[in-house]
Design a protein around this motif. Structure first.
Motif, PDB file in Angstrom:
ATOM      1  N   MET A 143     -56.928-101.154  97.774  1.00 52.94           N
ATOM      2  CA  MET A 143     -57.848-100.911  96.672  1.00 52.94           C
ATOM      3  C   MET A 143     -58.590-102.200  96.384  1.00 52.94           C
ATOM      4  N   SER A 144     -59.912-102.129  96.332  1.00 50.62           N
ATOM      5  CA  SER A 144     -60.698-103.345  96.102  1.00 50.62           C
ATOM      6  C   SER A 144     -60.579-103.765  94.648  1.00 50.62           C
ATOM      7  N   HIS A 145     -60.962-104.996  94.383  1.00 54.90           N
ATOM      8  CA  HIS A 145     -60.926-105.543  93.032  1.00 54.90           C
ATOM      9  C   HIS A 145     -61.808-104.697  92.091  1.00 54.90           C
ATOM     10  N   PHE A 146     -62.968-104.281  92.601  1.00 52.57           N
ATOM     11  CA  PHE A 146     -63.924-103.480  91.814  1.00 52.57           C
ATOM     12  C   PHE A 146     -63.282-102.155  91.388  1.00 52.57           C
ATOM     13  N   GLU A 147     -62.636-101.465  92.377  1.00 54.84           N
ATOM     14  CA  GLU A 147     -61.993-100.185  92.073  1.00 54.84           C
ATOM     15  C   GLU A 147     -60.879-100.358  91.064  1.00 54.84           C
ATOM     16  N   HIS A 148     -60.118-101.443  91.169  1.00 52.33           N
ATOM     17  CA  HIS A 148     -59.015-101.714  90.266  1.00 52.33           C
ATOM     18  C   HIS A 148     -59.536-101.890  88.830  1.00 52.33           C
ATOM     19  N   ASP A 149     -60.653-102.626  88.677  1.00 58.50           N
ATOM     20  CA  ASP A 149     -61.260-102.819  87.350  1.00 58.50           C
ATOM     21  C   ASP A 149     -61.722-101.480  86.756  1.00 58.50           C
ATOM     22  N   GLU A 150     -62.302-100.655  87.630  1.00 60.60           N
ATOM     23  CA  GLU A 150     -62.783 -99.332  87.180  1.00 60.60           C
ATOM     24  C   GLU A 150     -61.618 -98.501  86.657  1.00 60.60           C
ATOM     25  N   LEU A 151     -60.514 -98.521  87.396  1.00 57.72           N
ATOM     26  CA  LEU A 151     -59.339 -97.761  87.021  1.00 57.72           C
ATOM     27  C   LEU A 151     -58.773 -98.273  85.702  1.00 57.72           C
ATOM     28  N   ASP A 152     -58.689 -99.606  85.563  1.00 58.84           N
ATOM     29  CA  ASP A 152     -58.199-100.191  84.302  1.00 58.84           C
ATOM     30  C   ASP A 152     -59.073 -99.778  83.133  1.00 58.84           C
ATOM     31  N   SER A 153     -60.368 -99.815  83.330  1.00 59.49           N
ATOM     32  CA  SER A 153     -61.263 -99.476  82.223  1.00 59.49           C
ATOM     33  C   SER A 153     -61.146 -97.978  81.898  1.00 59.49           C
ATOM     34  N   PHE A 154     -60.938 -97.163  82.952  1.00 57.84           N
ATOM     35  CA  PHE A 154     -60.757 -95.723  82.703  1.00 57.84           C
ATOM     36  C   PHE A 154     -59.512 -95.496  81.849  1.00 57.84           C
ATOM     37  N   PHE A 155     -58.389 -96.108  82.212  1.00 57.62           N
ATOM     38  CA  PHE A 155     -57.150 -95.926  81.452  1.00 57.62           C
ATOM     39  C   PHE A 155     -57.277 -96.504  80.046  1.00 57.62           C
ATOM     40  N   ALA A 156     -58.018 -97.574  79.908  1.00 54.62           N
ATOM     41  CA  ALA A 156     -58.229 -98.163  78.580  1.00 54.62           C
ATOM     42  C   ALA A 156     -58.982 -97.164  77.688  1.00 54.62           C
ATOM     43  N   GLU A 157     -59.973 -96.497  78.272  1.00 52.86           N
ATOM     44  CA  GLU A 157     -60.750 -95.495  77.513  1.00 52.86           C
ATOM     45  C   GLU A 157     -59.887 -94.294  77.147  1.00 52.86           C
ATOM     46  N   MET A 158     -58.951 -93.949  77.995  1.00 54.68           N
ATOM     47  CA  MET A 158     -58.186 -92.729  77.832  1.00 54.68           C
ATOM     48  C   MET A 158     -56.868 -92.932  77.091  1.00 54.68           C
ATOM     49  N   GLN A 159     -56.576 -94.161  76.634  1.00 51.67           N
ATOM     50  CA  GLN A 159     -55.246 -94.428  76.098  1.00 51.67           C
ATOM     51  C   GLN A 159     -54.877 -93.593  74.862  1.00 51.67           C
ATOM     52  N   ASP A 160     -55.894 -93.223  73.991  1.00 50.03           N
ATOM     53  CA  ASP A 160     -55.530 -92.448  72.792  1.00 50.03           C
ATOM     54  C   ASP A 160     -55.717 -90.937  72.969  1.00 50.03           C
ATOM     55  N   VAL A 161     -55.994 -90.520  74.190  1.00 46.11           N
ATOM     56  CA  VAL A 161     -56.145 -89.083  74.457  1.00 46.11           C
ATOM     57  C   VAL A 161     -54.771 -88.479  74.674  1.00 46.11           C
ATOM     58  N   LYS A 162     -54.502 -87.367  73.956  1.00 47.37           N
ATOM     59  CA  LYS A 162     -53.199 -86.712  74.086  1.00 47.37           C
ATOM     60  C   LYS A 162     -53.385 -85.378  74.807  1.00 47.37           C
ATOM     61  N   PRO A 163     -52.427 -85.016  75.610  1.00 49.59           N
ATOM     62  CA  PRO A 163     -52.543 -83.729  76.302  1.00 49.59           C
ATOM     63  C   PRO A 163     -52.429 -82.564  75.314  1.00 49.59           C
ATOM     64  N   ILE A 164     -53.084 -81.478  75.629  1.00 51.44           N
ATOM     65  CA  ILE A 164     -53.013 -80.285  74.784  1.00 51.44           C
ATOM     66  C   ILE A 164     -51.726 -79.575  75.138  1.00 51.44           C
ATOM     67  N   ILE A 165     -50.905 -79.405  74.099  1.00 53.16           N
ATOM     68  CA  ILE A 165     -49.651 -78.701  74.338  1.00 53.16           C
ATOM     69  C   ILE A 165     -49.767 -77.362  73.632  1.00 53.16           C
ATOM     70  N   SER A 166     -49.627 -76.311  74.386  1.00 50.32           N
ATOM     71  CA  SER A 166     -49.753 -74.983  73.803  1.00 50.32           C
ATOM     72  C   SER A 166     -48.581 -74.143  74.238  1.00 50.32           C
ATOM     73  N   ASP A 167     -47.955 -73.507  73.268  1.00 52.95           N
ATOM     74  CA  ASP A 167     -46.845 -72.616  73.591  1.00 52.95           C
ATOM     75  C   ASP A 167     -47.384 -71.277  74.087  1.00 52.95           C
ATOM     76  N   ASP A 168     -48.642 -70.984  73.686  1.00 54.70           N
ATOM     77  CA  ASP A 168     -49.227 -69.692  74.055  1.00 54.70           C
ATOM     78  C   ASP A 168     -49.552 -69.674  75.534  1.00 54.70           C
ATOM     79  N   LYS A 169     -49.420 -68.483  76.074  1.00 52.46           N
ATOM     80  CA  LYS A 169     -49.896 -68.312  77.448  1.00 52.46           C
ATOM     81  C   LYS A 169     -51.409 -68.256  77.372  1.00 52.46           C
ATOM     82  N   ALA A 170     -52.036 -68.448  78.482  1.00 52.02           N
ATOM     83  CA  ALA A 170     -53.505 -68.404  78.512  1.00 52.02           C
ATOM     84  C   ALA A 170     -53.973 -67.081  77.902  1.00 52.02           C
ATOM     85  N   GLN A 171     -55.035 -67.141  77.059  1.00 48.86           N
ATOM     86  CA  GLN A 171     -55.577 -65.939  76.424  1.00 48.86           C
ATOM     87  C   GLN A 171     -56.341 -65.121  77.449  1.00 48.86           C
ATOM     88  N   LEU A 172     -55.758 -64.014  77.837  1.00 47.24           N
ATOM     89  CA  LEU A 172     -56.432 -63.145  78.784  1.00 47.24           C
ATOM     90  C   LEU A 172     -57.323 -62.196  78.001  1.00 47.24           C
TER      91      LEU A 172
END
Length: 195
Positions: free
Chosen positions: A1-30
């Motif tokens: 992985m190049s240095h550039f790609e590594h920086d991109e990945l770090d910045s992506f994770f930095a942007e996404m750090q406060d995003v929480k996954p959606i947890i749903s007990d419901d099955k998909a609404q058909l």
């Protein structure tokens, strides 16, 4: 992985750090066709009732009971006394007779509204409403007469009304005088051509 790609990945994770996954007990609404149909029918019924209110603006609320043997009368400002007297005495030709006998209050409401509107459009000047005396009507005597007294005041096409003469039904009927249609001369010409 190049240095550039590594920086991109770090910045992506930095942007996404406060995003929480959606947890749903419901099955998909058909898609539930029955629920969708029920919802569609509910919307259609609501729209129909709104359309009915728009089609017929006569209100069912705020109606004051009128005694059985009271005259009901109304005269818009500017209506000449001679015109009102002629109506009161039953001297206008009654071109339309509306009978509310055996009709529910809602049917009577629609009958009155449709006849006044279509009568006005056809150039009718005077009509007779046979609402009956309603001696035994519930929840109070003279029920339809009371509603007619209320409804006629709500229609701009109505310029005057008065309890009928005994020969036309007395306390069980009402004369109604309609406003002249703006196209009255044209309507008269059509009537004369047909007659």
């Amino acid at each position: 992985m190049s240095h550039f790609e590594h920086d991109e990945l770090d910045s992506f994770f930095a942007e996404m750090q406060d995003v929480k996954p959606i947890i749903s007990d419901d099955k998909a609404q058909l898609h539930d066709p029955e629920a969708a149909l029920a919802e569609k029918q509910k919307r259609a019924s609501l729209q129909a009732s709104i359309r009915d209110k728009l089609k017929n603006p006569l209100s069912m609320e705020g109606v004051k009971p009128v005694p059985l043997d009271d005259f009901i009368q109304f005269q818009q400002p500017g209506i000449q006394d001679g015109v009102f007297k002629k109506l009161r005495l039953g001297k206008y030709p009654l071109e339309v007779v509306i009978s509310m006998a055996g009709k529910t209050l809602d049917e009577s409401r629609n009958l009155l509204y449709q006849n006044v509107i279509s009568g006005h459009e056809k150039g009718v000047r005077a009509l007779l409403i046979k609402h009956g005396t309603g001696e035994n009507s519930k929840p109070f005597p003279a029920l339809k007469k009371s509603y007619v007294n209320h409804w006629l005041r709500e229609l701009e096409e109505v310029i005057a009304f008065h309890t009928a003469q005994p020969m036309h039904g007395g306390f069980g009927a009402t004369y109604v005088l309609l406003k002249k249609h703006p196209q009255q001369k044209l309507i008269n010409r059509e009537k004369n051509r047909k007659g």
